[in-house]
Write a protein that holds these residues in place. Sequence first.
Motif, mmCIF file in Angstrom:
data_model
loop_
_atom_site.group_PDB
_atom_site.id
_atom_site.type_symbol
_atom_site.label_atom_id
_atom_site.label_comp_id
_atom_site.label_asym_id
_atom_site.label_seq_id
_atom_site.Cartn_x
_atom_site.Cartn_y
_atom_site.Cartn_z
ATOM 1 N N GLY A 59 0.792 -1.224 0.000
ATOM 2 C CA GLY A 59 0.000 0.000 0.000
ATOM 3 C C GLY A 59 0.821 1.269 0.000
ATOM 4 O O GLY A 59 0.412 2.262 0.571
ATOM 5 N N GLN A 60 1.987 1.212 -0.617
ATOM 6 C CA GLN A 60 2.874 2.369 -0.614
ATOM 7 C C GLN A 60 3.480 2.529 -2.005
ATOM 8 O O GLN A 60 3.903 1.573 -2.627
ATOM 9 N N SER A 61 3.526 3.779 -2.476
ATOM 10 C CA SER A 61 4.136 4.069 -3.772
ATOM 11 C C SER A 61 5.631 4.294 -3.581
ATOM 12 O O SER A 61 6.048 4.978 -2.655
ATOM 13 N N ASP A 62 6.423 3.696 -4.468
ATOM 14 C CA ASP A 62 7.866 3.882 -4.382
ATOM 15 C C ASP A 62 8.482 3.723 -5.765
ATOM 16 O O ASP A 62 7.805 3.456 -6.748
ATOM 17 N N LEU A 63 9.784 3.927 -5.814
ATOM 18 C CA LEU A 63 10.544 3.801 -7.062
ATOM 19 C C LEU A 63 11.502 2.615 -6.987
ATOM 20 O O LEU A 63 12.594 2.644 -7.539
ATOM 21 N N ARG A 64 11.090 1.565 -6.313
ATOM 22 C CA ARG A 64 11.947 0.411 -6.107
ATOM 23 C C ARG A 64 12.397 -0.221 -7.420
ATOM 24 O O ARG A 64 13.540 -0.652 -7.549
ATOM 25 N N ASN B 224 0.866 7.520 0.111
ATOM 26 C CA ASN B 224 1.695 7.046 1.214
ATOM 27 C C ASN B 224 3.171 6.954 0.794
ATOM 28 O O ASN B 224 3.784 5.897 0.845
ATOM 29 N N ILE B 225 3.731 8.077 0.370
ATOM 30 C CA ILE B 225 5.090 8.121 -0.165
ATOM 31 C C ILE B 225 6.089 8.298 0.970
ATOM 32 O O ILE B 225 5.914 9.166 1.827
ATOM 33 N N ASP B 226 7.136 7.490 0.966
ATOM 34 C CA ASP B 226 8.216 7.614 1.937
ATOM 35 C C ASP B 226 9.334 8.422 1.281
ATOM 36 O O ASP B 226 10.143 7.897 0.520
ATOM 37 N N TYR B 227 9.374 9.721 1.563
ATOM 38 C CA TYR B 227 10.347 10.603 0.923
ATOM 39 C C TYR B 227 11.774 10.304 1.370
ATOM 40 O O TYR B 227 12.718 10.517 0.607
ATOM 41 N N GLY B 228 11.950 9.825 2.572
ATOM 42 C CA GLY B 228 13.291 9.460 3.037
ATOM 43 C C GLY B 228 13.873 8.309 2.235
ATOM 44 O O GLY B 228 15.049 8.314 1.883
ATOM 45 N N ALA B 229 13.036 7.309 1.937
ATOM 46 C CA ALA B 229 13.500 6.184 1.127
ATOM 47 C C ALA B 229 13.819 6.625 -0.293
ATOM 48 O O ALA B 229 14.788 6.146 -0.894
ATOM 49 N N LEU B 230 13.034 7.549 -0.835
ATOM 50 C CA LEU B 230 13.307 8.047 -2.187
ATOM 51 C C LEU B 230 14.609 8.838 -2.228
ATOM 52 O O LEU B 230 15.424 8.672 -3.143
ATOM 53 N N PHE B 231 14.799 9.703 -1.233
ATOM 54 C CA PHE B 231 16.033 10.499 -1.185
ATOM 55 C C PHE B 231 17.253 9.596 -1.022
ATOM 56 O O PHE B 231 18.263 9.770 -1.705
ATOM 57 N N SER B 232 17.154 8.623 -0.124
ATOM 58 C CA SER B 232 18.300 7.727 0.078
ATOM 59 C C SER B 232 18.519 6.831 -1.139
ATOM 60 O O SER B 232 19.665 6.468 -1.438
ATOM 61 N N GLY B 233 17.458 6.487 -1.861
ATOM 62 C CA GLY B 233 17.620 5.716 -3.084
ATOM 63 C C GLY B 233 18.361 6.497 -4.150
ATOM 64 O O GLY B 233 19.265 5.968 -4.809
ATOM 65 N N PHE C 255 26.004 7.430 -5.442
ATOM 66 C CA PHE C 255 27.221 6.829 -4.898
ATOM 67 C C PHE C 255 27.652 5.609 -5.698
ATOM 68 O O PHE C 255 28.856 5.399 -5.925
ATOM 69 N N VAL C 256 26.703 4.789 -6.136
ATOM 70 C CA VAL C 256 27.055 3.638 -6.969
ATOM 71 C C VAL C 256 27.670 4.118 -8.284
ATOM 72 O O VAL C 256 28.676 3.575 -8.755
ATOM 73 N N GLY C 257 27.080 5.149 -8.865
ATOM 74 C CA GLY C 257 27.653 5.715 -10.084
ATOM 75 C C GLY C 257 29.040 6.283 -9.852
ATOM 76 O O GLY C 257 29.917 6.158 -10.711
ATOM 77 N N ALA C 258 29.257 6.898 -8.691
ATOM 78 C CA ALA C 258 30.577 7.457 -8.376
ATOM 79 C C ALA C 258 31.612 6.344 -8.221
ATOM 80 O O ALA C 258 32.759 6.493 -8.661
ATOM 81 N N VAL C 259 31.223 5.227 -7.614
ATOM 82 C CA VAL C 259 32.144 4.101 -7.482
ATOM 83 C C VAL C 259 32.461 3.511 -8.852
ATOM 84 O O VAL C 259 33.627 3.224 -9.166
#
Length: 168
Positions: free
Chosen positions: A7-12, A88-97, A103-107
Amino acid sequence: NTFFLIGQSDLRVLFNIVPMVYLFFVLAITMSVIAKEKNSGTMEVLCTLPIKDYELVLGKYLSAVSLILVGLIFTDIHFITLMNFGTNIDYGALFSGYLGLLFVGAVYAAIGTFASSLSDNQVVSFIVAVFIVHGNDPFGRKELGLLYLTAFVVIALIGPGKFSIDRR
């Protein structure tokens, strides 16, 4: 699609696909940052400039990271769509994603820049970077992957032209 399960929208899905795209996109960009300079003969010009070696490498690396950041900015259309139509968007999860993708791109950019410094051949640099990122061969045996990586590094340092047979 996990929306109906939690029940939550995300960009997983986006966050799972982008690292695989990075494997080819970022390494293809960075395969030429230093190798092309060596191949075209402009490395001597760069070495005579009044900058230190680490500043040259850092500038090339940061240019690759800034290109990755621009690519991430173009994916903000997904974020905007999610903000307008999601629930029901978790903005913290989106920002950390997004931060994790940067960071993965930088590595990957650091690995590609290192591989580009090993050879003047861009294709060899790309293959070495892919093997460094994977760490094993396509069949899953790490011992063979390290053997292949060692062989590619030796070819990169010695030069692929040294292994050709002259048939005169």
